[in-house]
Structures are given as structure tokens and as C-alpha cells.
Scaffold this motif. Sequence first.
Motif, PDB file in Angstrom:
ATOM      1  N   THR A 102      37.451  39.902  46.970  1.00  0.00           N
ATOM      2  CA  THR A 102      38.652  40.597  46.503  1.00  0.00           C
ATOM      3  C   THR A 102      38.415  42.101  46.459  1.00  0.00           C
ATOM      4  O   THR A 102      39.294  42.889  46.818  1.00  0.00           O
ATOM      5  CB  THR A 102      39.038  40.085  45.105  1.00  0.00           C
ATOM      6  OG1 THR A 102      39.279  38.684  45.201  1.00  0.00           O
ATOM      7  CG2 THR A 102      40.275  40.770  44.586  1.00  0.00           C
ATOM      8  N   ASP A 153      44.281  37.170  50.357  1.00  0.00           N
ATOM      9  CA  ASP A 153      43.189  36.784  49.462  1.00  0.00           C
ATOM     10  C   ASP A 153      43.366  35.325  49.058  1.00  0.00           C
ATOM     11  O   ASP A 153      44.311  34.983  48.361  1.00  0.00           O
ATOM     12  CB  ASP A 153      43.188  37.703  48.233  1.00  0.00           C
ATOM     13  CG  ASP A 153      41.831  37.708  47.537  1.00  0.00           C
ATOM     14  OD1 ASP A 153      40.963  36.912  47.940  1.00  0.00           O
ATOM     15  OD2 ASP A 153      41.657  38.500  46.602  1.00  0.00           O
ATOM     16  N   GLU A 154      42.434  34.507  49.479  1.00  0.00           N
ATOM     17  CA  GLU A 154      42.456  33.066  49.197  1.00  0.00           C
ATOM     18  C   GLU A 154      43.833  32.456  49.441  1.00  0.00           C
ATOM     19  O   GLU A 154      44.424  31.861  48.533  1.00  0.00           O
ATOM     20  CB  GLU A 154      42.031  32.813  47.740  1.00  0.00           C
ATOM     21  CG  GLU A 154      40.791  33.571  47.347  1.00  0.00           C
ATOM     22  CD  GLU A 154      39.592  32.677  47.050  1.00  0.00           C
ATOM     23  OE1 GLU A 154      39.739  31.447  47.109  1.00  0.00           O
ATOM     24  OE2 GLU A 154      38.516  33.215  46.797  1.00  0.00           O
ATOM     25  N   GLN A 170      45.516  38.099  45.254  1.00  0.00           N
ATOM     26  CA  GLN A 170      45.242  36.792  44.668  1.00  0.00           C
ATOM     27  C   GLN A 170      46.015  36.578  43.362  1.00  0.00           C
ATOM     28  O   GLN A 170      46.047  35.478  42.844  1.00  0.00           O
ATOM     29  CB  GLN A 170      43.744  36.626  44.423  1.00  0.00           C
ATOM     30  CG  GLN A 170      43.239  37.394  43.201  1.00  0.00           C
ATOM     31  CD  GLN A 170      41.750  37.307  43.006  1.00  0.00           C
ATOM     32  OE1 GLN A 170      41.067  38.287  42.844  1.00  0.00           O
ATOM     33  NE2 GLN A 170      41.232  36.107  43.039  1.00  0.00           N
TER      34      GLN A 170
HETATM   35 MG    MG Z   1      38.613  36.885  44.600  1.00  0.00          MG
END
Ligand code: MG
Lengths: 283, 316
Positions: free
Chosen positions: B45, B161-162, B84
Motif C-alpha cells: 500500500t 490495492d488488493e 484499499q
Molecule cells: Mg495494504
Amino acid sequence: MTELIGTLRQQPWSLWWIQFRRFARIEIRRNLITKRAWWIYFLAFVPAVIIFIHLLIDRHQPSSMTEDTNVLAGIVQFYYVRLGIFFGCLGIFSRLIRGEMIERSLHYYLLSPVRREVILLAKFFAGSVSSVILFVFAMTLDFVLMYIGYGGAGQDFMLHGPGFGQFQAYLLVVTLACLGYGSIFLLLSLMFRNPMPGALLLWGWEAINPVMPSLLQKFSVASYLRHLMPVSVPAEGIFALLTVETEPVSAWVAVIGLLGLIAVVLVYCCFRMRRLEIRYATE
Amino acid sequence: MTGIDTIRFDNVSKFYGEVLGVNRISLTLSPGITTLVGPNGSGKTTLMNLMTGLVQPSRGKVSVLGLEPSNATEFFCNVGYCAQFDSFPRGLTGFQFVLDTLMLFGMSGEDAHGLAAEALERVQLDASAAHRNIAGYSKGMRQKIRLAQAIAHHPRVLVLDEPLNGLDPMARAESLSLFQELGRQGMHVVISSHILDEVDRVSDRVVLITGGYLIAQGNIHEVRQEVRDKPMQLFIRCDRPDLLASKMFAVNHCVEARLHADGRGIFLRTGDVDQFYRLLNEIAIEGAVKIEAVAPFDDNANAIYQYLIGSDGSSL
Ligand SMILES: [Mg+2]
Ligand SMILES: Nc1ncnc2c1ncn2[C@@H]1O[C@H](COP(=O)(O)OP(=O)(O)O)[C@@H](O)[C@H]1O
């Protein structure tokens, strides 16, 4: 210098203007219509409620009008400027940026194609519009409720006497108070996770400011506003301690001085905004 | 290289006060799908936030297509970032949420409506849901609407992010094929994940980080090889460590051995973990040495090993 002007000319001002307006619209939509701010409405309308009760029970002898004019001046100078607008603006302006950090939605704005300065100024504008509308409305209501009971005499005072001039002066005071405190609270909220201690310090500072040397008075919102008050409140009791006669300053100088202070604070806000990082984890 | 078509990290470090975010990252990414892989807290991140200006580097320089985030107008026309954080501005419907951002680009309301509808279609969020308040969305729908918001303005660089977190297998497959399509169109798609298995198929490039350090990068095969070649330390508890050591040194991939202080265990460093485990099994079956426990000793290596070769990446 010509280089600077050239660079300024090349900037996409029209796009920034569009972004500013759209952003401000989003903000005002979210700021004005929110139930969470009930206590700010409470702060704004407490005097109206009290004056309304007074309207119902007082007999409104023409002789008491001067007294009521003084009471109204006291309400503006001591209640609105020192308490109502002060804490109302604390609620409104410190939420603009910090509130979005707490709700974890600020990053959406920082990731939009809008310069951070534009975001900040648009938010400030939205906060100003919200607070000015609220407090000007409340103050107008106070004014009306105060003189309506006098019937024809009240009308005369408003239309042919000094009433209207006083009303205009109060409008200016309320507006400038919102902008002045607003800019400072916006800055505090950018600097500290919890703006409350800073706000309380400022509150103390504003309270003791009248007895400060005139140089230091330049850094206080209330001391500028004092020069704009149309009616000087006779000092009594504890207020006498806080009211010190200072050299008279013309209204224009006071207005320009305060606007200058606001501009300086906003420039520094922009600087802080540029360096702002998204670290919600530590909020 | 001018950096006009790449994302570049130049010796970038980020510290959060005393805490290390990432350290001395130098990286150049070309178009296609890049996956940042590493356990939680490894700095994925942080790298993405650095790329998009949400945090500033403590040292070094980041540039995306030669642009800097401080020039927001141009930068964010080219970059979309789906962070995220699973949170939204209050009181909006999905459609308004996407539309609000588009309006900030200065386009007409009509264009913005068109692009918003297109983005919602791309992420396959159904139209009735789009006009409901986000507060009532499921996790998967929220993920979709955030993705839609990030791609709506047709950025050249998409940072996610993810993005597969919280999606069911069906939605995962859909998302992955959308990323692949975007990658084929010449976009930069940067994805992060703490599970390599789920993204290795679609990635053109994998960047492996742990503890804020870049461990390996390249295509998936190169990275696997690179990790295999790194010597790894294991601790083995057994009754006769000296005998075990001598047997291990008989084959040459064991590079270092150190006896545990209590004399009932040994640290071994090996360059080939697969071979090592095979040999250890043989020794155990032989029965000359009674082996009680085996554990990777080096934390980083442990993590990487589990990520790349073992299967149990998700539990970390
Ligand atoms: Mg992260
Ligand atoms: N706002 C922050 N304040 C302090 N430390 C942070 C902050 N954000 C991240 N970190 C630290 O930086 C490291 C990397 O975190 P992060 O980039 O979030 O990793 P990942 O996304 O791979 O899980 C972690 O050790 C984390 O604790």
C-alpha cells in the motif's frame, strides 16, 4: 515579474473555476443539510428563543428601546462573536478536512484531478456559505424579534432611525466573524488531529486580547470586529475587566486588516494541504 | 529512458516517523499487468500511495509517465487509483459517486453520465443497484463501485490495492479478465495481493516485497527461480545434530551449519529448499537421526517460501 504573469496566464483558470464550483456544490450539499450539526443550529438560535420569550412577556415601553438596543449589541459582541459563531465555526470548518479523514473519504478528493489548493478553497467557500447563511439568518431573526414588539416605533427605528445602519454593521460583523474563525479552525484542523485544545487556547487568547498591546491585537479576530460594532456596550461587572478602550480604528482599516489576516491563514492552509498525507490508520 | 511510458521509483524510501514503510526501492515498470506481492505490512500500500501522491517519499523520487502528483490536473487524468479503504463519502448512490468524480474533470454533464454508465457496465454492477445508496451495498458491490470510479475516466495507469479482496470466485474471475483486457490495451495495471496464486496467471510482471524491501522482480518464472536460489536458513530439532550435519554436507547444496546452544538442534542454510526437504525425508526414514521438528528460521525467507512454493499463503 513578467515571467510570473506569463506563467499565471498559462494556468487553466477556467477549468479551476469549473472545478471550484462543482466541488463547492458537492460540499454545500453535504454541509447545509446535515442532522449531525444540530448543536450548531442550537448555538445559532438560542438568542432568538430568548428574545422571543422576552417579546411575549415584555410590555415594550418606548423608553426601553435603548436598553434593548444595548442588549442586542451585547448579544452580537459577547454571545455570537465570542461563543455562538466561535464554536459553530469550530464545528463546521474543522469538519471540512478532518471529518473526511475520520470518515476515510478524503483520499477520493486528493485523487481527483483537482489541485489541492482548489479543493481547500472550495471547501472553505462551502463552509463560509453554510455558516454565513446560518448565522446571518439567526441574527436577522433576533433583530426582528427584538423590535417587532414596539410596533410603529420599532418600524420607525428600522426605516428612519439608526436601526438599519446597525443591522448592516451586524451583518458585516457576523460575516467576517464566520470567515475569520472559519479560516483559523480550518488551519487548526489541518495541523492537529484534535483541534479542540487549539480552539480553547484561541478562545482564551481572544478573551484576553483587548488588554494586549496593539501589535498583538492584529492577530485576533474579535479585536478587529470590535471596531465594527455600531453600538458600544456599556461595560458592567466582569465585562469591564475585559473591555479596554483602545485607540479608535476606522471601519475600513479593520475590515481590510481582518481580510488580510484571513488571506494569510488561507495561504498557510494551502501550504499545509499540499503536504497533507493520507494516513487513516493513525487517525 | 525519458520515463514517458514508465512508472519509476528512484531509490525511494518512506518512513512513518520511526516506522519503515519501504526502503530503497528502485523499480521501473512498463505497461502491462504488474503485481506487487508480499505479506500484510510489507509495503504494498505504501508503494501505491507513493505512486499516487497520497504520501510523499522521505527520500528518492517517484514519477508516473513522467508526471508528478502535485500537478493534479494532468496527473489524475492519466491515473486511476482504487485504494484499499472500504469507505465512501456519505449519502451517495453508486452512480452519483462515480458521476461526482467525473464532473470534476470539467466535462459536460452529458459526457459524465455516459462515462459513468460505461464504467458501471464494465464492472458489471447492475443498474438497479447503481441507483441505490452505497450504504446498503455488499462488500463485493462496494469493491465493484470503487473499481468503476477508478476506471471511469479512462486512465492510462490503473493502480488497484488488493482488488480481489472480498470478491466471490465468480467476481474474481470477472475482475481478472477485466484487468487482462485493460493490460492488453496497453494500460499500466498495477495490482497488489498477498496471495500470489490468485494473480500469477494474469501478471506480466511480479514484484516481490517483504518488510519494506524489494526481494525480487521479473516475470513469474524468474521470480520463483530467484527465490529458490536464495539460501534459506532452517532450524531442525533432532537427537544427533552432528550426524545430520555430516549427512547434509555430503550433498553440496547445504552451505552452512551451526549447532544450537543446547546441543539438540542445528541451523542449516541451504540453497535448494526442495532438494533439502527431500534429503531430510530420506534421513528421517533411514532412522539414524530422530528428527523432532523442522522450521524455517529466517522470517523473510519463511514468508517468501510459503508465498511462492508452499500453498499456505493466505494464513499469513
Ligand atoms: Mg495494504
Ligand atoms: N500511517 C502509518 N503510520 C505508521 N506506520 C504505517 C502507516 N502506514 C503503514 N505503516 C507501516 O508501514 C509498513 C507497510 O505497510 P503497508 O504499506 O500498509 O503494507 P501492506 O499494504 O503490504 O500491507 C507496515 O509496517 C505498517 O505498519
